[in-house]
Design a protein around this motif. Structure first.
Motif, short mmCIF file in Angstrom:
data_model
loop_
_atom_site.label_atom_id
_atom_site.label_comp_id
_atom_site.label_asym_id
_atom_site.label_seq_id
_atom_site.Cartn_x
_atom_site.Cartn_y
_atom_site.Cartn_z
N ALA A 43 0.83 -1.21 0.00
CA ALA A 43 0.00 0.00 0.00
C ALA A 43 0.86 1.26 0.00
CB ALA A 43 -0.93 -0.01 1.22
N SER A 44 1.97 1.24 0.76
CA SER A 44 2.86 2.40 0.81
C SER A 44 3.62 2.58 -0.49
CB SER A 44 3.85 2.25 1.98
OG SER A 44 3.17 2.25 3.22
N LEU A 47 1.24 4.26 -2.72
CA LEU A 47 1.07 5.64 -2.28
C LEU A 47 2.25 6.51 -2.69
CD1 LEU A 47 -0.59 7.70 -0.72
CD2 LEU A 47 0.52 6.92 1.38
N LYS A 70 -6.82 10.27 -1.11
CA LYS A 70 -7.74 9.14 -1.33
C LYS A 70 -8.68 9.45 -2.50
CE LYS A 70 -11.44 6.53 1.00
NZ LYS A 70 -12.54 6.92 0.15
N LEU A 75 -8.44 5.76 -4.22
CA LEU A 75 -8.05 4.71 -3.30
C LEU A 75 -9.27 4.19 -2.53
CD1 LEU A 75 -4.78 6.32 -1.87
CD2 LEU A 75 -4.99 4.68 -3.74
N PRO A 79 -5.15 6.80 2.94
CA PRO A 79 -3.74 6.36 2.93
C PRO A 79 -3.02 6.80 4.19
CG PRO A 79 -4.00 8.31 1.58
CD PRO A 79 -5.39 7.92 2.01
#
Length: 274
Positions: A43-44, A47, A70, A75, A79
């Motif tokens: 996820a990071s 991001l 987001k 997303l 985040p």
């Protein structure tokens, strides 16, 4: 409601656009070799790419506003920016009104398409800058036991030492000794399978593949170990591929209460002995 802003580290160094916000960004292959990048969760990592896209419209700055990110990146959830800040990908700029930029939603983009000439000119610029040197990375300190494991393990050029160490840290001392002891029989197994791909050390550890190479030794009785030790003391020989590391070496799985002072000193592999 106003929000503070974050800055993509070394934006000026890696994105050579001065007169307009670009319709696309440069994503350098070196990113895959960064320990900061490979240790982030998925996820990071996503991001980070989102932040670069937003920063391309805002001169390297990203609003510290998870709700906005987001929405603009479509997303599924809010985040978390903290991991990107902690690893140094995003920086908190100094509170200088002359350098703070307007929120990304207000940035005006020049939508001119990138021409081949533009690309060649920008790519010809050096990827490093003496004015903006990259920050030195903090070097990971590895304990001696892991260094011994890493040195002995059959590695490939793209194998990550840090990933292996992270898996190693989750083992207790007994399992670490077993993992070390499994290397010699694992290498012997690989010699019989020359076409077999060497698995990453982190999976050898985390999936407990080492257990398949040391289970028999782990179940030996004291009497069986004493017979091996008696032979080795007499002949000064020790079969590491069958019995694990020689006494006195990291990963030795011989019960400590059976060892004597000097065990292992000068002992050689049987096939190497004169």
């Amino acid at each position: 409601m106003s929000h503070s802003q974050l800055k993509v580290r070394n934006w000026e160094q890696f994105q050579h656009y001065k007169d307009r916000n670009p319709p696309w960004i440069k994503l350098h292959f070196a990113l895959l070799a960064s320990e900061d990048w490979v240790t982030l969760d998925d996820a990071s990592k996503l991001l980070a790419v989102v932040c670069m896209l937003v920063a391309s419209r805002n001169n390297g700055f990203v609003p510290n506003n998870p709700a906005y990110l987001k929405r603009v990146a479509y997303l599924d959830r809010l985040p978390k920016l903290k991991p990107l800040i902690e690893c140094g990908f995003l920086e908190i700029p100094q509170a200088d009104a002359s350098t703070m930029q307007a929120p990304a939603s207000a940035a005006q983009a020049d939508a001119r398409p990138e021409t081949e000439t533009d690309t060649e000119q920008k790519d010809s610029l050096s990827e490093t800058s003496s004015d903006n040197p990259p920050k030195p990375k903090k070097k990971t300190a590895y304990p001696d036991a892991f260094e011994a494991f890493w040195k002995a393990y059959p590695r490939t050029p793209n194998m990550s030492k840090l990933e292996a160490f992270q898996a190693w840290q989750k083992l207790d001392d007994n399992d670490r000794a077993l993992a070390q002891a499994a290397i010699a029989p694992f290498k012997a197994f690989l010699r019989t399978k020359p076409d077999l791909e060497i698995q990453h050390a982190c999976r050898f550890i985390s999936k407990r593949r080492f257990e398949g190479f040391v289970t028999d030794n782990r179940e030996l009785t004291d009497e069986q170990w004493q017979k091996r030790l008696a032979y080795s003391r007499r002949e000064a020989k020790w079969s590491a591929k069958d019995w694990g590391p020689v006494p006195g070496q990291p990963g030795c799985i011989v019960p400590s209460h059976l060892l004597q002072q000097g065990d292992g000193h000068g002992w050689r592999e049987p096939e190497l002995a004169a």
